[in-house]
Design a protein around this motif. Structure first.
Motif, mmCIF file in Angstrom:
data_model
loop_
_atom_site.group_PDB
_atom_site.id
_atom_site.type_symbol
_atom_site.label_atom_id
_atom_site.label_comp_id
_atom_site.label_asym_id
_atom_site.label_seq_id
_atom_site.Cartn_x
_atom_site.Cartn_y
_atom_site.Cartn_z
ATOM 1 N N LYS A 63 -5.528 -5.574 -19.306
ATOM 2 C CA LYS A 63 -6.786 -4.957 -19.718
ATOM 3 C C LYS A 63 -6.584 -3.504 -20.143
ATOM 4 O O LYS A 63 -5.634 -2.844 -19.712
ATOM 5 C CB LYS A 63 -7.786 -4.970 -18.555
ATOM 6 C CG LYS A 63 -8.205 -6.338 -18.065
ATOM 7 C CD LYS A 63 -9.117 -6.179 -16.857
ATOM 8 C CE LYS A 63 -9.518 -7.514 -16.269
ATOM 9 N NZ LYS A 63 -10.336 -7.347 -15.034
ATOM 10 N N MET A 95 -2.079 -9.155 -22.430
ATOM 11 C CA MET A 95 -3.001 -9.714 -21.447
ATOM 12 C C MET A 95 -3.533 -8.651 -20.492
ATOM 13 O O MET A 95 -4.478 -8.900 -19.752
ATOM 14 C CB MET A 95 -2.306 -10.798 -20.612
ATOM 15 C CG MET A 95 -1.801 -11.980 -21.393
ATOM 16 S SD MET A 95 -0.992 -13.158 -20.272
ATOM 17 C CE MET A 95 -0.225 -14.247 -21.461
ATOM 18 N N TRP A 111 1.085 -19.599 -22.871
ATOM 19 C CA TRP A 111 0.028 -20.619 -22.811
ATOM 20 C C TRP A 111 -0.378 -20.937 -21.380
ATOM 21 O O TRP A 111 -1.515 -21.331 -21.122
ATOM 22 C CB TRP A 111 0.421 -21.877 -23.580
ATOM 23 C CG TRP A 111 1.619 -22.640 -23.094
ATOM 24 C CD1 TRP A 111 2.878 -22.602 -23.594
ATOM 25 C CD2 TRP A 111 1.647 -23.598 -22.023
ATOM 26 N NE1 TRP A 111 3.707 -23.448 -22.897
ATOM 27 C CE2 TRP A 111 2.980 -24.080 -21.931
ATOM 28 C CE3 TRP A 111 0.697 -24.090 -21.142
ATOM 29 C CZ2 TRP A 111 3.375 -25.030 -20.988
ATOM 30 C CZ3 TRP A 111 1.086 -25.031 -20.187
ATOM 31 C CH2 TRP A 111 2.409 -25.494 -20.122
ATOM 32 N N ASP A 138 -2.986 -18.378 -20.702
ATOM 33 C CA ASP A 138 -3.899 -18.207 -21.829
ATOM 34 C C ASP A 138 -5.305 -17.836 -21.352
ATOM 35 O O ASP A 138 -5.895 -18.524 -20.521
ATOM 36 C CB ASP A 138 -3.963 -19.503 -22.642
ATOM 37 C CG ASP A 138 -4.776 -19.352 -23.907
ATOM 38 O OD1 ASP A 138 -4.698 -18.280 -24.539
ATOM 39 O OD2 ASP A 138 -5.510 -20.285 -24.259
ATOM 40 N N GLY A 139 -5.802 -16.720 -21.853
ATOM 41 C CA GLY A 139 -7.147 -16.267 -21.502
ATOM 42 C C GLY A 139 -7.214 -15.398 -20.260
ATOM 43 O O GLY A 139 -8.274 -14.840 -19.951
ATOM 44 N N GLU A 140 -6.090 -15.247 -19.539
ATOM 45 C CA GLU A 140 -6.089 -14.422 -18.326
ATOM 46 C C GLU A 140 -6.112 -12.941 -18.690
ATOM 47 O O GLU A 140 -5.478 -12.501 -19.639
ATOM 48 C CB GLU A 140 -4.841 -14.722 -17.494
ATOM 49 C CG GLU A 140 -4.881 -14.167 -16.089
ATOM 50 C CD GLU A 140 -5.928 -14.827 -15.208
ATOM 51 O OE1 GLU A 140 -6.808 -14.094 -14.716
ATOM 52 O OE2 GLU A 140 -5.875 -16.059 -15.032
ATOM 53 N N GLN A 141 -6.850 -12.168 -17.923
ATOM 54 C CA GLN A 141 -6.910 -10.724 -18.099
ATOM 55 C C GLN A 141 -6.325 -10.072 -16.856
ATOM 56 O O GLN A 141 -6.800 -10.289 -15.738
ATOM 57 C CB GLN A 141 -8.349 -10.263 -18.311
ATOM 58 C CG GLN A 141 -8.961 -10.732 -19.624
ATOM 59 C CD GLN A 141 -8.345 -10.004 -20.812
ATOM 60 O OE1 GLN A 141 -8.481 -8.802 -20.969
ATOM 61 N NE2 GLN A 141 -7.660 -10.759 -21.661
#
Length: 221
Positions: A119, A117, A64, A67-70
């Motif tokens: 790519k 996470m 968390w 969260d959303g990190e690439q």
């Protein structure tokens, strides 16, 4: 700007990875266990996360927090050496558990959280050791550490079969002048990390799951 996560960045090789990546124009997330190390990493320009790879509850918070990190690169550096004894001395359960937890279980618990996470086309790199090579073994010195790194190698190789979107590699950093390697080690952290970053940059998808020296030489399992 590419993004990297360095797990175990408080000192030595992890700190040098962070420094060279920042110098190379990367955005870097760096983890450490204590506030003083986190403050130093922040002063270097890294974004920081508190993480102890030996604590399941700490690992559970990483998802968390990111969260959303690439990520373009995930580096698993954290680890311990443990007792320097050989096969003529039985390890204590406490010593065995400490080394295996830090070097193997921590990585295995982090992989399902961190790798998704990364790519497509990104890279997941784990610091192991030539001491974990079964084929290359010529001594029992540090046998708990040897066993842990052989186990880590298998964990990474197995994970590379599961996660096909990223390129996995296991790297031996050389005998490095760090707290673990000692002052008599052969190479500096700067040279080791520069070599490994060069290897990482050249890794191809078809080489996923390979075991290499810091200079790129393939190593036997």
């Amino acid at each position: 700007m590419p993004t990297a996560l360095v797990i175990g960045a408080s000192r030595g090789i992890g700190r040098e990875f962070t420094r060279q990546l920042l110098q190379g124009g990367w955005s870097v997330w760096a983890t450490a266990r204590d506030d003083a190390s986190l403050a130093q990493l922040q002063s270097d320009g890294a974004k920081t996360l508190k993480l102890d790879v030996t604590k399941t509850e700490s690992i559970a918070t990483l998802g968390w927090q990111l969260d959303g990190e690439q990520l373009d690169l995930a580096l698993f550096v954290a680890g311990v050496y443990g007792p320097d004894q050989g096969a003529d001395s039985a390890p204590t359960q406490a010593a065995f558990d400490q080394v295996m937890h830090a070097n193997v279980l921590g990585a295995m618990q982090l992989i399902p959280t961190v790798v998704p996470m990364v790519k497509a086309g990104g890279k997941c790199v784990f610091l192991s050791s030539r001491m974990g090579s079964i084929d290359d073994a010529s001594s029992s010195q540090g046998w708990v550490y040897r066993v842990s790194k052989a186990a880590l190698n298998m964990a990474v190789k197995a994970a590379s079969c599961q996660y096909r979107h990223a390129t996995f590699a296991v790297l031996h950093p050389g005998w490095v002048q760090t707290d673990m390697g000692g002052p008599n080690a052969l190479i500096s952290p700067e040279k080791s990390v520069a070599g490994m970053l060069n290897v990482i940059a050249k890794l191809k998808p078809e080489e996923s799951g390979s075991f290499r020296n810091f200079d790129g030489t393939p190593l036997p399992w």
